[in-house]
Design an enzyme around this catalytic site. Structure first.
Site, PDB file in Angstrom:
ATOM      1  N   ASP A 142      54.784   5.986 -28.761  1.00 52.25           N
ATOM      2  CA  ASP A 142      56.113   5.397 -28.916  1.00 52.25           C
ATOM      3  C   ASP A 142      57.048   6.239 -29.778  1.00 52.25           C
ATOM      4  O   ASP A 142      57.999   5.734 -30.355  1.00 52.25           O
ATOM      5  CB  ASP A 142      55.987   4.002 -29.532  1.00 52.25           C
ATOM      6  N   GLU A 174      48.450   4.941 -24.010  1.00 48.07           N
ATOM      7  CA  GLU A 174      48.629   3.904 -25.024  1.00 48.07           C
ATOM      8  C   GLU A 174      49.850   3.055 -24.699  1.00 48.07           C
ATOM      9  O   GLU A 174      50.700   2.773 -25.540  1.00 48.07           O
ATOM     10  CB  GLU A 174      48.736   4.507 -26.433  1.00 48.07           C
ATOM     11  N   GLU A 176      60.296   2.650 -32.809  1.00 47.33           N
ATOM     12  CA  GLU A 176      59.122   2.718 -31.937  1.00 47.33           C
ATOM     13  C   GLU A 176      59.042   1.583 -30.917  1.00 47.33           C
ATOM     14  O   GLU A 176      58.665   1.804 -29.759  1.00 47.33           O
ATOM     15  CB  GLU A 176      57.842   2.743 -32.797  1.00 47.33           C
ATOM     16  N   HIS A 203      54.332   5.732 -44.843  1.00 44.99           N
ATOM     17  CA  HIS A 203      55.334   6.703 -44.389  1.00 44.99           C
ATOM     18  C   HIS A 203      56.382   6.108 -43.451  1.00 44.99           C
ATOM     19  O   HIS A 203      57.409   6.714 -43.214  1.00 44.99           O
ATOM     20  CB  HIS A 203      54.654   7.858 -43.643  1.00 44.99           C
ATOM     21  N   ARG A 260      59.333   4.318 -41.376  1.00 42.96           N
ATOM     22  CA  ARG A 260      60.757   4.146 -41.677  1.00 42.96           C
ATOM     23  C   ARG A 260      61.057   2.774 -42.271  1.00 42.96           C
ATOM     24  O   ARG A 260      61.870   2.641 -43.180  1.00 42.96           O
ATOM     25  CB  ARG A 260      61.561   4.361 -40.380  1.00 42.96           C
ATOM     26  N   HIS A 287      53.434  12.035 -47.047  1.00 41.84           N
ATOM     27  CA  HIS A 287      54.136  12.497 -45.853  1.00 41.84           C
ATOM     28  C   HIS A 287      55.099  13.618 -46.229  1.00 41.84           C
ATOM     29  O   HIS A 287      55.573  13.706 -47.368  1.00 41.84           O
ATOM     30  CB  HIS A 287      54.899  11.327 -45.230  1.00 41.84           C
TER      31      HIS A 287
END
Length: 370
Positions: free
Chosen positions: A98, A120, A134, A208, A210, A241
């Site tokens: 995604d 997936e 995503e 990590h 968003r 990250h």
């Protein structure tokens, strides 16, 4: 007769992990030609993975720039793949998951009338903007894909409910289990010791995403400080990250804490070694929610929603949000309540048996009629 060309498009570390065993399976087949295109959405983090799996890209768009926006990434991939597909037009492309790379890669193929396989497929949270972007990416990819490789029955049902023809959906398991099997065959004994060899209980923490930037990250840090202060037999390994929005605040707030080991992003084999040594894992990562059950590690998910509902239902993981008091409570329960810990550690892995790549290869060959 020329063998059909199958192109893989990937740009981030999770894509590289989950597509590597599939690329290996395709390259071993004598029935297809295989081409691997990196977008450059991530650079070092991807090549760390491809090097471990001995995979060489055929072309790299090298789009990564400091402070890149989603619009910039999408436009750059569309332009780069338009030229790539004009020069080396595949009969089929494969994208995973995604990411913006997966979405833009699928869209570029759609514009060229190239059939798309979505690895997936079918993950959903039910909230269009959580996680962002995503959830939107995977819904959009589903609408233009030709074949949908769902990792679980739940994902299959999500696709059916999205109006996807069931004839085009295959339940394959998740290729991350295939990747783990390959890595598990390597000698990982000393990989964790390079990071941590102390005697405390070890917790792996990754953060990590968003949606955890800003206030949520501050709340997570408050909880971590309280955990290591209260539970003196705990040490936390926290790979940072590359994104400065995350790593700068982690360094500033936790860099001097002797119980928190801040590291650079770990190579995949070293990450797996740390996971194996960990008592349990705290994460906002989707991939780790799938990997941890294979290693019998409980997972506390610091998010408000998750598309990996199977692990929640199987009780291998628990969704705990980002409220600092709740994080402290849930972590403390796992540390102190051995019965609860064992129930999570011994739960059955819902994500597959390590043969997902073989199944996907077979379905693709059937589609290509070879």
């Amino acid at each position: 007769m020329q063998r059909p060309l199958v192109t893989f498009v990937l740009g981030t570390r999770p894509e590289a992990i989950k597509l590597s065993p599939l690329i290996i399976a395709f390259k071993a087949s004598e029935k297809v030609q295989t081409r691997v295109i990196l977008t450059g959405q991530h650079i070092e983090m991807v090549t760390q993975v491809t090097n471990i799996f001995n995979i060489k890209e055929d072309f790299n768009l090298n789009l990564m720039q400091h402070g890149q926006s989603l619009t910039f990434i999408t436009n750059s991939i569309l332009n780069g793949l338009d030229a790539e597909f004009s020069k080396n037009k595949p009969q089929f492309i494969l994208v995973q998951g995604d990411t913006t790379t997966a979405f833009a890669g699928a869209l570029a193929a759609f514009y060229k009338n190239i059939p798309i396989g979505h690895v997936e497929a079918g993950l959903r949270t039910g909230s269009l903007d959580n996680p962002f972007p995503e959830e939107a990416n995977r819904r959009l990819i589903s609408q233009i894909s030709t074949l949908h490789f769902a990792p679980t029955k739940n994902a299959y049902l999500n696709l059916i409910n999205s109006g996807i023809n069931k004839e085009n959906i295959q339940i394959t398991g998740n290729t991350v289990v295939d990747a783990l099997k390959i890595i598990a065959e390597k000698d990982l004994k000393n990989k964790c010791n390079e990071i941590y060899s102390g005697g405390d209980y070890l917790i792996l923490l990754t953060v990590h995403r968003r949606e955890n930037w800003g206030e949520n990250l501050k709340n997570i840090i408050i909880a971590i400080k309280k955990i290591v202060q209260f539970h003196t037999n705990i040490s936390i390994v926290l790979p940072m990250h590359k994104n400065k929005i995350v790593r700068d605040i982690l360094k500033n707030e936790l860099g001097e804490n002797p119980k928190v080991i801040l590291t650079e992003t770990l190579p995949y084999d070293q990450l797996i070694s740390v996971m194996k040594k960990s008592y349990f894992i705290i994460t906002d990562s989707g991939g780790i929610q799938e990997e941890a059950p294979t290693l019998a590690k409980p997972v506390l998910v610091i998010r408000e929603t998750t598309e990996r509902t199977e692990s929640i239902e199987a009780k291998t993981s628990k969704l705990i949000g980002t409220n600092p008091d709740n994080i402290f409570k849930e972590v403390s329960e796992l540390i102190l309540n051995k019965t609860k810990y064992q129930k999570m550690a011994k739960a059955i892995n819902p994500y597959g048996d390590g043969n997902s790549s073989k199944r996907i290869l077979s379905h693709c060959l059937n589609f290509l009629k070879i």
